[in-house]
Design a protein around this motif. Sequence first.
Motif, mmCIF file in Angstrom:
data_model
loop_
_atom_site.group_PDB
_atom_site.id
_atom_site.type_symbol
_atom_site.label_atom_id
_atom_site.label_comp_id
_atom_site.label_asym_id
_atom_site.label_seq_id
_atom_site.Cartn_x
_atom_site.Cartn_y
_atom_site.Cartn_z
ATOM 1 N N TRP A 22 0.806 -1.214 0.000
ATOM 2 C CA TRP A 22 0.000 0.000 0.000
ATOM 3 C C TRP A 22 0.844 1.271 0.000
ATOM 4 O O TRP A 22 0.311 2.375 -0.142
ATOM 5 C CB TRP A 22 -0.964 0.021 1.187
ATOM 6 N N PHE A 23 2.169 1.129 0.174
ATOM 7 C CA PHE A 23 3.015 2.318 0.168
ATOM 8 C C PHE A 23 3.334 2.787 -1.253
ATOM 9 O O PHE A 23 3.908 3.847 -1.445
ATOM 10 C CB PHE A 23 4.320 2.044 0.919
ATOM 11 N N GLU A 24 2.959 1.992 -2.269
ATOM 12 C CA GLU A 24 3.194 2.407 -3.647
ATOM 13 C C GLU A 24 2.327 3.616 -3.976
ATOM 14 O O GLU A 24 1.210 3.753 -3.503
ATOM 15 C CB GLU A 24 2.857 1.261 -4.605
ATOM 16 N N ILE A 25 2.853 4.484 -4.853
ATOM 17 C CA ILE A 25 2.073 5.637 -5.310
ATOM 18 C C ILE A 25 0.913 5.107 -6.158
ATOM 19 O O ILE A 25 1.123 4.281 -7.041
ATOM 20 C CB ILE A 25 2.946 6.608 -6.124
ATOM 21 N N PRO A 26 -0.316 5.531 -5.926
ATOM 22 C CA PRO A 26 -1.475 4.958 -6.604
ATOM 23 C C PRO A 26 -1.371 4.908 -8.131
ATOM 24 O O PRO A 26 -1.777 3.935 -8.742
ATOM 25 C CB PRO A 26 -2.622 5.874 -6.164
ATOM 26 N N PHE A 27 -0.828 5.963 -8.787
ATOM 27 C CA PHE A 27 -0.810 5.993 -10.245
ATOM 28 C C PHE A 27 0.283 5.108 -10.841
ATOM 29 O O PHE A 27 0.282 4.860 -12.035
ATOM 30 C CB PHE A 27 -0.590 7.425 -10.740
ATOM 31 N N GLU A 28 1.257 4.679 -10.050
ATOM 32 C CA GLU A 28 2.354 3.891 -10.591
ATOM 33 C C GLU A 28 1.846 2.564 -11.136
ATOM 34 O O GLU A 28 1.173 1.806 -10.456
ATOM 35 C CB GLU A 28 3.420 3.629 -9.517
ATOM 36 N N GLY A 29 2.197 2.264 -12.390
ATOM 37 C CA GLY A 29 1.826 0.990 -13.004
ATOM 38 C C GLY A 29 0.354 0.885 -13.335
ATOM 39 O O GLY A 29 -0.123 -0.172 -13.730
ATOM 40 N N LEU A 30 -0.397 1.982 -13.207
ATOM 41 C CA LEU A 30 -1.833 1.939 -13.449
ATOM 42 C C LEU A 30 -2.122 2.432 -14.864
ATOM 43 O O LEU A 30 -1.724 3.537 -15.238
ATOM 44 C CB LEU A 30 -2.545 2.825 -12.425
ATOM 45 N N LYS A 31 -2.770 1.620 -15.661
ATOM 46 C CA LYS A 31 -3.100 2.013 -17.025
ATOM 47 C C LYS A 31 -4.424 2.764 -16.999
ATOM 48 O O LYS A 31 -5.483 2.183 -16.779
ATOM 49 C CB LYS A 31 -3.210 0.772 -17.918
ATOM 50 N N LEU A 32 -4.329 4.043 -17.220
ATOM 51 C CA LEU A 32 -5.521 4.879 -17.117
ATOM 52 C C LEU A 32 -6.175 5.050 -18.481
ATOM 53 O O LEU A 32 -5.524 5.458 -19.438
ATOM 54 C CB LEU A 32 -5.144 6.250 -16.541
ATOM 55 N N ALA A 90 -9.289 0.441 13.887
ATOM 56 C CA ALA A 90 -9.817 1.437 14.837
ATOM 57 C C ALA A 90 -9.986 2.796 14.156
ATOM 58 O O ALA A 90 -11.011 3.469 14.320
ATOM 59 C CB ALA A 90 -8.883 1.558 16.036
ATOM 60 N N PHE A 91 -8.972 3.201 13.389
ATOM 61 C CA PHE A 91 -9.066 4.480 12.668
ATOM 62 C C PHE A 91 -10.211 4.435 11.651
ATOM 63 O O PHE A 91 -10.964 5.402 11.503
ATOM 64 C CB PHE A 91 -7.752 4.785 11.955
ATOM 65 N N HIS A 92 -10.325 3.309 10.947
ATOM 66 C CA HIS A 92 -11.341 3.195 9.895
ATOM 67 C C HIS A 92 -12.745 3.302 10.485
ATOM 68 O O HIS A 92 -13.635 3.930 9.890
ATOM 69 C CB HIS A 92 -11.170 1.855 9.176
ATOM 70 N N PHE A 93 -12.956 2.704 11.629
ATOM 71 C CA PHE A 93 -14.252 2.771 12.314
ATOM 72 C C PHE A 93 -14.648 4.225 12.544
ATOM 73 O O PHE A 93 -15.774 4.638 12.244
ATOM 74 C CB PHE A 93 -14.152 2.021 13.644
ATOM 75 N N LEU A 122 -2.597 6.752 4.518
ATOM 76 C CA LEU A 122 -1.882 6.350 3.303
ATOM 77 C C LEU A 122 -2.410 5.016 2.777
ATOM 78 O O LEU A 122 -2.617 4.845 1.570
ATOM 79 C CB LEU A 122 -0.387 6.242 3.584
ATOM 80 N N SER A 123 -2.616 4.063 3.678
ATOM 81 C CA SER A 123 -3.052 2.735 3.247
ATOM 82 C C SER A 123 -4.510 2.736 2.794
ATOM 83 O O SER A 123 -4.845 2.130 1.777
ATOM 84 C CB SER A 123 -2.836 1.716 4.368
ATOM 85 N N VAL A 124 -5.390 3.434 3.524
ATOM 86 C CA VAL A 124 -6.799 3.439 3.126
ATOM 87 C C VAL A 124 -6.972 4.179 1.801
ATOM 88 O O VAL A 124 -7.803 3.806 0.960
ATOM 89 C CB VAL A 124 -7.688 4.061 4.228
ATOM 90 N N SER A 125 -6.154 5.213 1.569
ATOM 91 C CA SER A 125 -6.201 5.929 0.291
ATOM 92 C C SER A 125 -5.800 5.011 -0.848
ATOM 93 O O SER A 125 -6.408 5.027 -1.923
ATOM 94 C CB SER A 125 -5.266 7.139 0.330
ATOM 95 N N SER A 126 -4.768 4.204 -0.610
ATOM 96 C CA SER A 126 -4.314 3.279 -1.648
ATOM 97 C C SER A 126 -5.358 2.200 -1.928
ATOM 98 O O SER A 126 -5.573 1.815 -3.073
ATOM 99 C CB SER A 126 -2.993 2.635 -1.227
ATOM 100 N N ASN A 176 -11.657 14.356 0.455
ATOM 101 C CA ASN A 176 -11.214 15.695 0.880
ATOM 102 C C ASN A 176 -10.766 15.690 2.343
ATOM 103 O O ASN A 176 -9.810 16.382 2.705
ATOM 104 C CB ASN A 176 -12.337 16.718 0.670
ATOM 105 N N VAL A 177 -11.450 14.903 3.180
ATOM 106 C CA VAL A 177 -11.042 14.780 4.580
ATOM 107 C C VAL A 177 -9.668 14.125 4.666
ATOM 108 O O VAL A 177 -8.797 14.569 5.420
ATOM 109 C CB VAL A 177 -12.085 13.971 5.386
ATOM 110 N N TRP A 178 -9.439 13.057 3.881
ATOM 111 C CA TRP A 178 -8.131 12.400 3.870
ATOM 112 C C TRP A 178 -7.027 13.377 3.500
ATOM 113 O O TRP A 178 -5.973 13.411 4.130
ATOM 114 C CB TRP A 178 -8.130 11.245 2.863
ATOM 115 N N VAL A 179 -7.290 14.182 2.474
ATOM 116 C CA VAL A 179 -6.282 15.139 1.997
ATOM 117 C C VAL A 179 -5.925 16.143 3.091
ATOM 118 O O VAL A 179 -4.746 16.410 3.363
ATOM 119 C CB VAL A 179 -6.784 15.864 0.729
ATOM 120 N N LYS A 180 -6.942 16.693 3.746
ATOM 121 C CA LYS A 180 -6.700 17.680 4.805
ATOM 122 C C LYS A 180 -5.934 17.058 5.968
ATOM 123 O O LYS A 180 -4.991 17.649 6.507
ATOM 124 C CB LYS A 180 -8.033 18.253 5.302
#
Length: 847
Positions: free
Chosen positions: A243-253, A320-323, A372-376, A397-401
């Motif tokens: 999950w530490f990989e950058i989301p766009f890496e290796g992703l065919k958009l 716990a955080f996700h809850f 970072l992990s939940v975003s991924s 938007n909450v994650w970003v802030k």
Amino acid sequence: MNFNDQLVLARFLIGEEKGSLLFNPEHIPTDEDLKGIVADQAIESSLLKDFEAFKLLRFNNGDGSIRWLIDASNQKAQFLNLYHTEGWRSRLIAFVLTLIFSLKLQKVFFKPLYIYLKSDQYFQQEISKHSFAIFTGTVGPGRTVIVDLLDKEYGHSILKLPVYEEGKDFLDRECSGMRTFEAINFSKVKVPVILEEKNNHVKFSFIGCKGKASSSLKNGHFNYLKELYEYGIKAGALNSFNWFEIPFEGLKLKKEIPPVLSKLNETISKVKSSLNRDQIIYASNAHGDFTPWNMKCCEDELYLYDFELSGDFYPLLYDAFHFIYQQTVMVENGNEENINQKLQRLEQQLNVFVWYRELQIDFDLYHMLYLLSVSSVYFTIYLNQEKLHRQANTIINVWVKQLNNLKDVLCSPSSLRQEFLKSFFQQLNEKSVAYGVMKNTAEDLTALEENKDLDILIGEADAGDCIDSFYENASIERLSVQSFSFMKIIGIHFKNGDFLEVDFIHQAKWKSLVLFDTATVLKKCVQHYNGVKTIHPIDDMLYTACFYQLNNSGIPTKYLSWFKRKLNVLGIEPENVTQINFAYGADWETLEHFQSEAKRKIIQSVSSKSFNKQKSKIYNKVNYLKDTIKRYLGSKGFAISFSGVDGAGKSTTIDNIRIELEEKFRKKTVLLRHRPSILPILSSFIHGKAKAESIAAEQLPHSGENASVLSSLLRFCYYYADYFFGQWVVYFKYILRGYIVIYDRYYFDFIADSKRSNININSSLVKSAYRFVHKPAVNFFLYAPTEIILERKQELSKLEIESMTNSYLNIFNEFRNRYRKEKYLPITNLDFKKTEANIINSIKALI
């Protein structure tokens, strides 16, 4: 009926996604049409002599799409087993639906849906034989039809049928997760057992009827975490986790990225680049979708289901955080402020557990790792959706802030100030601005110590340009600017909590006397380390001598040795320094101590300069008068108070906060104990002031035994008079002169802890009298779990600690709503550094 509904119906009717299932009653059906037929009204039986008919009842979503399907013969609201009832609205809906079925009115409120099947299809084989209720699933690539089955012979079970290919992947992961969690052999957690697993569906046992949904973390949740981490914790370098990989890496958009996801990816990349990728972190198994609607609580036990997002390398505390995030944003429509309040409570709850303390978990770090992990995890899910739901936009938007806030706290604790200084001096040099740093002994002025400020000699117009550029600096959160006739004092508050005070001096003055001509001194500035310019050491020595001697003080030894070294670098021999004599009739070496004669000669010498004569003299005196008035009226201070039961860490926190205010923020402070203290403690009338204070210090708190209401009333009136009249003394003596007044305990003690003052009267009287007492700008109540307080001090019993803590919390909640100009902030004081950071953040807008 829309196309998605047709696919969902096809999935549990014939086990496929192919074929049009929307039947038009006006059209004579062919065999192909009649493979599986769905209609809103009954079809003439002569057309369907070879078909088996089924009648269902349907309940629609707000957009008209199907939400629930139930057997028309079912006399109970079985579908509510699949409904999350937490919160008054959902409970009300559940109550109304249950009542409808009890009154047998379901056919009035639910629309009919007819199914005609020609031969043995999936529905006939697997579903229609049972009492059933169907939830059509949440829109998205992972959409899954969920069927609640109730059979007398086989009991209660759940059937899941993915609608799309992506859903099959989720179902495979769910099966793997259920097996993993079953193998953990929890004692306090119940998980489903797989009864049947095929390519296109999974059936498993139903759990959770006994429990209730909970919107907050309870004992059952913490028992789950404890057993989960006892089962196994993995450690590894941060960059070793997927999950530490950058989301766009290796992703065919294949399509344009929504702006909100692009912003998320950019934020994730920045945060990751600022982390130490080789640092070792803890990870473990996790449910992955640990939310109130995927579980039920029953006392200390937890009934857990829906394992589609489970995995074995999630960062610790992920569930716990996700809850908290999911409940706050998706159900309560809360924001990051609401989340942070719950997270503060979570940290307090976790500190009670031995496993948490033994692992020395950095709460903020693992909070960031969760984001970072939940975003991924959700990045690809959201990217593949045709249109992002409103709630998806909100939580992204909450994650970003939150990621940006944590980055400021964790990733660059001291770099913003240093980066600013480097860039600031570089810009001055590039623009060829005439300036010179004064009275500073730092070798590298771009790495100035935290408790040091900058005095810069610079032209007034250039100073204004610098301040304008500060407002455009992205690393600066807020500026405080004080303008006087001869200088501007700039307080720079950086986004990561750093602070820097810069004094732009365009005329060096003492009272109404100008010490030297600015233009002349600026022409002689010399290059210092890293290209930073300082005024010439001789001029700096003159200014430093004036600064200290005119203020009745000797020159600190560090300046004496510093200027010797600087003069040596410039090739000026030490013996020549004494010959200069500073034009003030006193040798440099002798000015380590204050000399009244030296002060007199300095004043005499400076007064004879042209810029202190005739019209200039009058002009300078007028400006000095204006500056004095402005300084007196414009630098108003404020008061803050600290309350807390004995052992909450109040004294330690106050000492550290006071040091930070004085050294970092350059503020004058005064500490007052409990009250203004213009009146002595009552026992001083008997024992004398010194002895009374000694007795009070040695006496255990809450040891007073005063039971007399009259005596208590008189004592309270005495101390109240101290507050009522003393508040004006404190205001004129300290606050109006720019001091920060710190109260170690305040009036709230009379309400929540009156026994400490040997007072026993009705708290409502004391509370109502507070309206006439000066209210500090910010009031902090520090508290901690009872177990931790007892570890620190044993002066109070567990019952007393819990009772007083609840009293203080109730008072602060009440006053927060009643007196909105001031802040009343309860803070869990478990980690002193975090507590102090929270306190400084709460008052820095006033600094």
